[in-house]
Enzyme design. Structure first.
Site, PDB file in Angstrom:
ATOM      1  N   SER A  12      -3.707 -11.476  -0.898  1.00  0.00           N
ATOM      2  CA  SER A  12      -3.394 -12.160   0.358  1.00  0.00           C
ATOM      3  C   SER A  12      -3.404 -11.218   1.556  1.00  0.00           C
ATOM      4  CB  SER A  12      -2.045 -12.871   0.253  1.00  0.00           C
ATOM      5  OG  SER A  12      -1.011 -11.958  -0.083  1.00  0.00           O
ATOM      6  N   TRP A  13      -2.890  -9.992   1.376  1.00  0.00           N
ATOM      7  CA  TRP A  13      -2.808  -9.069   2.498  1.00  0.00           C
ATOM      8  C   TRP A  13      -4.188  -8.518   2.864  1.00  0.00           C
ATOM      9  CZ3 TRP A  13      -0.895  -8.607   6.754  1.00  0.00           C
ATOM     10  CH2 TRP A  13      -0.427  -7.449   7.365  1.00  0.00           C
ATOM     11  N   GLY A  14      -5.002  -8.213   1.868  1.00  0.00           N
ATOM     12  CA  GLY A  14      -6.368  -7.781   2.143  1.00  0.00           C
ATOM     13  C   GLY A  14      -7.162  -8.858   2.867  1.00  0.00           C
ATOM     14  N   ALA A 142       1.453 -11.894   4.945  1.00  0.00           N
ATOM     15  CA  ALA A 142       0.046 -12.270   5.027  1.00  0.00           C
ATOM     16  C   ALA A 142      -0.115 -13.736   5.436  1.00  0.00           C
ATOM     17  CB  ALA A 142      -0.633 -12.023   3.684  1.00  0.00           C
ATOM     18  N   LYS A 193      12.312  -0.797   1.159  1.00  0.00           N
ATOM     19  CA  LYS A 193      12.847  -2.098   1.586  1.00  0.00           C
ATOM     20  C   LYS A 193      12.656  -3.157   0.508  1.00  0.00           C
ATOM     21  CE  LYS A 193       8.601  -3.811   2.466  1.00  0.00           C
ATOM     22  NZ  LYS A 193       7.978  -5.091   2.076  1.00  0.00           N
ATOM     23  N   ARG A 257       7.822 -11.897  -2.058  1.00  0.00           N
ATOM     24  CA  ARG A 257       7.851 -11.919  -3.527  1.00  0.00           C
ATOM     25  C   ARG A 257       9.085 -11.201  -4.054  1.00  0.00           C
ATOM     26  NH1 ARG A 257       2.025  -9.556  -4.502  1.00  0.00           N
ATOM     27  NH2 ARG A 257       1.828  -9.665  -2.250  1.00  0.00           N
TER      28      ARG A 257
END
Length: 336
Positions: A12-14, A142, A193, A257
């Protein structure tokens, strides 16, 4: 100026970062291992597995051939799970024929070595094969970046010229990038974090309230800072986007997540069941082990991290470790 950019990773982030780069006018190719996902993106401009509601521009290309993706690239963006960074970097090194800027947007420490991601990349990609290594990190789901929700993030490099280059690549009216020269602090805040988010999720899963949530976030930031400073970070970095900012978003959102995994821990699920249910990497699980071991090596007190370690790896119940933490010896808030 239009740049050719390879994005290694089709999670998702890519996808979200690649989409942002395309919208900024760059030539972007995503590389991924999953043939079905790559074919879906090429044919239908979608990825139902990770961002089911998004239709990506046709200009966002995808391939399973890394050599094709990185050929002639001005910049290569690593967006794979921490455990895959070294393997992908080695593969990249064998295929790369030019000298791109290396950017990474992953968050965690390598198991066993406890290395930060930029350190792994520096080990595996010689200086003559890269112009610099830049970290991209901050409070950034994302799912929100993909729909152009306002996001602020940090690009960090010891050489601010290259941090500014990455800033220029990504900046637009919904994605604002700040620069920082504290690579250690930015990477450490990004990794740690996720541990505190597990704890914040567990508090929710146990049915505890906002007071407890505020407490774990605040004291969590204190121990993140302690370990970061012991590793050589600037303490001020931890009140910035890659510290406090990323901590807040990861500890308070259902998009996280790590928060969702913690929520399940609080409800009594086993780690194996949680990972099977999530179907995606939960970096906080492995980072807890690395941070616990690092804290022992450096003599840094991290009671929240230790408590979460006991739940994830020691088989203790979340309510047990919370009781133990609340009954610890009295402390001054200013103790560092």
């Amino acid at each position: 100026m239009k740049q050719k950019i390879a994005v290694l990773g089709t999670g998702s982030w890519g996808l979200a970062l690649g989409n942002t780069l395309v919208e900024n006018g760059h030539d972007v190719t995503l590389w991924g291992r999953e043939t079905d996902q790559v074919e879906e993106l090429q044919k239908h401009h979608t990825n139902k597995a990770y961002l089911p509601d998004i239709v990506f521009p046709k200009e966002l290309k995808a391939t399973t051939d890394m050599a094709e993706a990185i050929k002639g690239a001005d910049a290569v963006l690593f967006v794979v799970p921490t455990k895959a960074i070294r393997e992908v970097a080695i593969r990249f090194r064998k295929l790369c024929q030019n000298q791109p800027v290396i950017i990474h947007a992953s968050k965690g420490f390598e198991q066993e070595t406890h290395l930060r991601i930029s350190e792994i990349l520096a080990q595996e990609i010689p200086e003559n094969m890269r112009r610099d290594i830049v970290v991209l990190s901050g409070p950034s789901h994302a799912e929100e970046v993909a729909v152009k929700d306002i996001t602020t993030i940090t690009a960090a490099s010891k050489n601010l010229e290259w941090a500014e280059y990455v800033q220029q690549l990504f900046m637009n009216d919904y994605f604002r990038v700040y620069t920082n020269d504290d690579v250690i602090g930015v990477e450490t805040g990004a990794a740690l974090k996720n541990i505190i988010a597990l704890g914040a999720g567990a508090i929710h899963g146990l049915g505890l309230g906002d007071n407890a949530k505020a407490g774990i976030m605040t004291r969590g930031l204190a121990e993140i800072t302690r370990l970061g400073v012991a590793m050589g970070a600037d303490p001020l970095t931890f009140i910035g986007l890659s510290g406090f900012g990323d901590l807040v978003v990861t500890c308070t959102s259902i998009h996280s997540r790590n928060w969702r995994a913690g929520d399940m821990l609080g409800k009594g699920y086993s780690v194996d069941d949680i990972l099977a249910t999530m179907g995606m990497v939960v970096e906080g699980i492995s980072t807890t082990k690395s941070a616990y071991e690092l804290a022992e090596e450096l003599g840094v007190e991290m009671p929240i991290t230790e408590a979460i370690y006991q739940v994830v790896y020691g088989g203790k119940k979340a309510e047990e470790v919370i009781q133990d933490m609340m009954l610890r010896d009295k402390k001054s808030e200013k103790e560092f």
